[in-house]
Design a protein around this motif. Structure first.
Motif, PDB file in Angstrom:
ATOM      1  N   LEU A 264       0.834  -1.199   0.000  1.00  0.00           N
ATOM      2  CA  LEU A 264       0.000   0.000   0.000  1.00  0.00           C
ATOM      3  C   LEU A 264       0.873   1.255   0.000  1.00  0.00           C
ATOM      4  O   LEU A 264       0.571   2.237  -0.666  1.00  0.00           O
ATOM      5  CB  LEU A 264      -0.920  -0.002   1.230  1.00  0.00           C
ATOM      6  N   HIS A 265       1.991   1.187   0.716  1.00  0.00           N
ATOM      7  CA  HIS A 265       2.914   2.321   0.746  1.00  0.00           C
ATOM      8  C   HIS A 265       3.504   2.571  -0.639  1.00  0.00           C
ATOM      9  O   HIS A 265       3.643   3.728  -1.071  1.00  0.00           O
ATOM     10  CB  HIS A 265       4.041   2.044   1.741  1.00  0.00           C
ATOM     11  N   HIS A 266       3.847   1.511  -1.351  1.00  0.00           N
ATOM     12  CA  HIS A 266       4.378   1.634  -2.703  1.00  0.00           C
ATOM     13  C   HIS A 266       3.374   2.345  -3.603  1.00  0.00           C
ATOM     14  O   HIS A 266       3.729   3.222  -4.395  1.00  0.00           O
ATOM     15  CB  HIS A 266       4.702   0.240  -3.255  1.00  0.00           C
ATOM     16  N   PHE A 267       2.107   1.991  -3.469  1.00  0.00           N
ATOM     17  CA  PHE A 267       1.077   2.635  -4.279  1.00  0.00           C
ATOM     18  C   PHE A 267       0.858   4.082  -3.847  1.00  0.00           C
ATOM     19  O   PHE A 267       0.669   4.969  -4.676  1.00  0.00           O
ATOM     20  CB  PHE A 267      -0.242   1.864  -4.186  1.00  0.00           C
ATOM     21  N   PHE A 268       0.905   4.314  -2.539  1.00  0.00           N
ATOM     22  CA  PHE A 268       0.670   5.652  -2.019  1.00  0.00           C
ATOM     23  C   PHE A 268       1.712   6.640  -2.544  1.00  0.00           C
ATOM     24  O   PHE A 268       1.413   7.815  -2.785  1.00  0.00           O
ATOM     25  CB  PHE A 268       0.710   5.622  -0.485  1.00  0.00           C
ATOM     26  N   THR A 269       2.929   6.176  -2.747  1.00  0.00           N
ATOM     27  CA  THR A 269       4.016   7.045  -3.226  1.00  0.00           C
ATOM     28  C   THR A 269       4.215   6.900  -4.732  1.00  0.00           C
ATOM     29  O   THR A 269       5.303   7.141  -5.249  1.00  0.00           O
ATOM     30  CB  THR A 269       5.326   6.724  -2.486  1.00  0.00           C
ATOM     31  N   ARG A 270       3.171   6.524  -5.429  1.00  0.00           N
ATOM     32  CA  ARG A 270       3.205   6.238  -6.864  1.00  0.00           C
ATOM     33  C   ARG A 270       3.727   7.422  -7.684  1.00  0.00           C
ATOM     34  O   ARG A 270       3.606   8.588  -7.288  1.00  0.00           O
ATOM     35  CB  ARG A 270       1.798   5.871  -7.354  1.00  0.00           C
ATOM     36  N   VAL A 271       4.271   7.074  -8.832  1.00  0.00           N
ATOM     37  CA  VAL A 271       4.733   8.047  -9.823  1.00  0.00           C
ATOM     38  C   VAL A 271       3.704   8.109 -10.942  1.00  0.00           C
ATOM     39  O   VAL A 271       3.080   7.096 -11.287  1.00  0.00           O
ATOM     40  CB  VAL A 271       6.114   7.634 -10.381  1.00  0.00           C
ATOM     41  N   LEU A 272       3.524   9.278 -11.525  1.00  0.00           N
ATOM     42  CA  LEU A 272       2.571   9.442 -12.617  1.00  0.00           C
ATOM     43  C   LEU A 272       3.243   9.225 -13.973  1.00  0.00           C
ATOM     44  O   LEU A 272       4.464   9.304 -14.095  1.00  0.00           O
ATOM     45  CB  LEU A 272       1.964  10.848 -12.583  1.00  0.00           C
ATOM     46  N   LYS A 273       2.425   8.953 -14.972  1.00  0.00           N
ATOM     47  CA  LYS A 273       2.939   8.839 -16.335  1.00  0.00           C
ATOM     48  C   LYS A 273       3.475  10.192 -16.795  1.00  0.00           C
ATOM     49  O   LYS A 273       2.916  11.240 -16.441  1.00  0.00           O
ATOM     50  CB  LYS A 273       1.819   8.396 -17.287  1.00  0.00           C
ATOM     51  N   PRO A 274       4.560  10.195 -17.577  1.00  0.00           N
ATOM     52  CA  PRO A 274       5.059  11.461 -18.132  1.00  0.00           C
ATOM     53  C   PRO A 274       3.960  12.178 -18.902  1.00  0.00           C
ATOM     54  O   PRO A 274       3.201  11.559 -19.654  1.00  0.00           O
ATOM     55  CB  PRO A 274       6.189  11.010 -19.057  1.00  0.00           C
ATOM     56  N   GLY A 275       3.861  13.480 -18.704  1.00  0.00           N
ATOM     57  CA  GLY A 275       2.862  14.268 -19.409  1.00  0.00           C
ATOM     58  C   GLY A 275       1.512  14.336 -18.735  1.00  0.00           C
ATOM     59  O   GLY A 275       0.600  15.006 -19.255  1.00  0.00           O
ATOM     60  N   SER A 276       1.356  13.663 -17.596  1.00  0.00           N
ATOM     61  CA  SER A 276       0.067  13.683 -16.898  1.00  0.00           C
ATOM     62  C   SER A 276      -0.281  15.053 -16.330  1.00  0.00           C
ATOM     63  O   SER A 276      -1.447  15.363 -16.118  1.00  0.00           O
ATOM     64  CB  SER A 276       0.059  12.662 -15.756  1.00  0.00           C
ATOM     65  N   ARG A 277       0.749  15.845 -16.070  1.00  0.00           N
ATOM     66  CA  ARG A 277       0.542  17.177 -15.496  1.00  0.00           C
ATOM     67  C   ARG A 277       1.273  18.218 -16.346  1.00  0.00           C
ATOM     68  O   ARG A 277       2.478  18.398 -16.210  1.00  0.00           O
ATOM     69  CB  ARG A 277       1.072  17.230 -14.063  1.00  0.00           C
ATOM     70  N   PRO A 278       0.554  18.918 -17.228  1.00  0.00           N
ATOM     71  CA  PRO A 278       1.196  20.000 -18.001  1.00  0.00           C
ATOM     72  C   PRO A 278       1.726  21.072 -17.046  1.00  0.00           C
ATOM     73  O   PRO A 278       1.069  21.419 -16.058  1.00  0.00           O
ATOM     74  CB  PRO A 278       0.047  20.550 -18.852  1.00  0.00           C
ATOM     75  N   ILE A 279       2.922  21.585 -17.327  1.00  0.00           N
ATOM     76  CA  ILE A 279       3.541  22.593 -16.478  1.00  0.00           C
ATOM     77  C   ILE A 279       3.380  23.973 -17.121  1.00  0.00           C
ATOM     78  O   ILE A 279       3.717  24.161 -18.294  1.00  0.00           O
ATOM     79  CB  ILE A 279       5.043  22.303 -16.280  1.00  0.00           C
ATOM     80  N   ASP A 280       2.861  24.926 -16.377  1.00  0.00           N
ATOM     81  CA  ASP A 280       2.717  26.293 -16.875  1.00  0.00           C
ATOM     82  C   ASP A 280       4.111  26.920 -16.966  1.00  0.00           C
ATOM     83  O   ASP A 280       4.786  27.120 -15.956  1.00  0.00           O
ATOM     84  CB  ASP A 280       1.838  27.109 -15.928  1.00  0.00           C
ATOM     85  N   ASN A 281       4.539  27.249 -18.196  1.00  0.00           N
ATOM     86  CA  ASN A 281       5.884  27.789 -18.410  1.00  0.00           C
ATOM     87  C   ASN A 281       5.887  29.265 -18.779  1.00  0.00           C
ATOM     88  O   ASN A 281       6.861  29.775 -19.318  1.00  0.00           O
ATOM     89  CB  ASN A 281       6.604  26.985 -19.506  1.00  0.00           C
ATOM     90  N   HIS A 282       4.785  29.973 -18.458  1.00  0.00           N
ATOM     91  CA  HIS A 282       4.750  31.402 -18.750  1.00  0.00           C
ATOM     92  C   HIS A 282       5.802  32.141 -17.915  1.00  0.00           C
ATOM     93  O   HIS A 282       6.126  31.737 -16.793  1.00  0.00           O
ATOM     94  CB  HIS A 282       3.361  31.975 -18.453  1.00  0.00           C
ATOM     95  N   GLU A 283       6.323  33.219 -18.450  1.00  0.00           N
ATOM     96  CA  GLU A 283       7.347  34.012 -17.781  1.00  0.00           C
ATOM     97  C   GLU A 283       6.875  34.458 -16.387  1.00  0.00           C
ATOM     98  O   GLU A 283       5.809  35.068 -16.240  1.00  0.00           O
ATOM     99  CB  GLU A 283       7.689  35.254 -18.620  1.00  0.00           C
ATOM    100  N   GLY A 284       7.666  34.135 -15.384  1.00  0.00           N
ATOM    101  CA  GLY A 284       7.358  34.562 -14.023  1.00  0.00           C
ATOM    102  C   GLY A 284       6.323  33.725 -13.302  1.00  0.00           C
ATOM    103  O   GLY A 284       5.984  34.015 -12.150  1.00  0.00           O
ATOM    104  N   ALA A 285       5.808  32.669 -13.952  1.00  0.00           N
ATOM    105  CA  ALA A 285       4.760  31.859 -13.323  1.00  0.00           C
ATOM    106  C   ALA A 285       5.315  31.044 -12.164  1.00  0.00           C
ATOM    107  O   ALA A 285       6.388  30.457 -12.263  1.00  0.00           O
ATOM    108  CB  ALA A 285       4.117  30.935 -14.347  1.00  0.00           C
TER     109      ALA A 285
END
Length: 260
Positions: A59-80
């Protein structure tokens, strides 16, 4: 009477034997049987996790799971400045508008939380935001901005709950719990990423060994639910219009913009 009872229950959760039992249970191979129930109860989105469910060893292994690449788009606007975690926005605002730099209904004292008056004064004219992670959330912590890691330091001993009851009846858990602070220097001044432990497991694990970090780059992970507090030195930081208390947010989404 009720207040005293609730305070006692909060204090009992800091018992080291209860903590050891919790760790033993959740890291055992037999706890794998609890994963499908955990997924159902907390409505975990299996489409975004990196491994098939059958490959999680506990359960601990699942709790600390890693997401698939690209699952969370990162806001790269200047100063964000982006959210470092998936979580719920508990509170936010100007530190200078709080009485003697106390934040969140007297639950955070900056000098106590950061470990020195010098550090507290550094952020006294800046902004803060408190992000709470419940058991359902993804529990890895990411950099909110591009910059240079000035340092990491750890403070505190026991950890008590940081949920509503813990905040209300505990002894300032957000500034006294076991916690690890990562300070990042950008060209927009400093950002302190305060990672607060919970349930006395003191389960904050640093994973990034680089001096330079990019927005969204992993810094650490929690083994159990907890809280991240961002302190922003720059008093020109402007919160995004959609930032509001109790709003769900995902890591990589903008919290606001740091002006020059």
């Amino acid at each position: 009477m009720l207040k005293a009872l609730l305070k006692l229950l909060v204090e009992l959760t800091g018992n080291r034997y209860i903590s050891k039992l919790l760790i033993a249970v959740t890291t055992s191979k037999s706890s794998r049987m609890l994963i499908p129930l955990f997924v159902k109860v907390y409505r975990i989105n299996l489409a975004e996790i990196k491994l098939p469910l059958s490959e999680y060893q506990s359960l601990h292994h699942f709790f600390t799971r890693v997401l698939k690449p690209g699952s969370r788009p990162i806001d790269n606007h200047e100063g964000a400045l982006v959210s470092p975690v998936d979580g719920v926005i508990r509170a936010f605002g100007s530190i200078s508008e709080t009485e003697t730099y106390e934040v969140k209904d007297r639950q955070i004292l900056l000098e106590e939380m950061l470990g020195s008056k010098e550090k507290a004064n550094q952020y006294k004219d800046g902004k803060y935001i408190i992000l709470y992670l419940s058991p359902q959330h993804y529990h890895r912590i990411h950099s909110p901005i591009k910059g240079h890691i000035k340092g990491n330091w750890t403070l505190g001993g026991k950890s008590y709950p940081v949920n509503r009851i813990g905040i209300k009846y505990g002894n300032r858990p957000l500034s006294t719990n076991y916690r690890t602070i990562t300070e990042i220097e950008s060209n927009k001044k400093n950002i302190a990423v305060v990672k607060v432990g919970a349930l006395n497991v003191n389960s904050i694990h640093l994973t990034n060994q680089h001096e330079q970090v990019e927005p969204g780059e992993e810094l650490a992970y929690f083994s159990f639910g907890s809280t991240v507090i961002l302190l922003i030195e720059n008093d020109n930081f402007q919160f995004a219009e959609d930032v509001s208390a109790w709003r769900e947010i995902k890591y990589g989404e903008s919290l606001g913009v740091i002006a020059n």
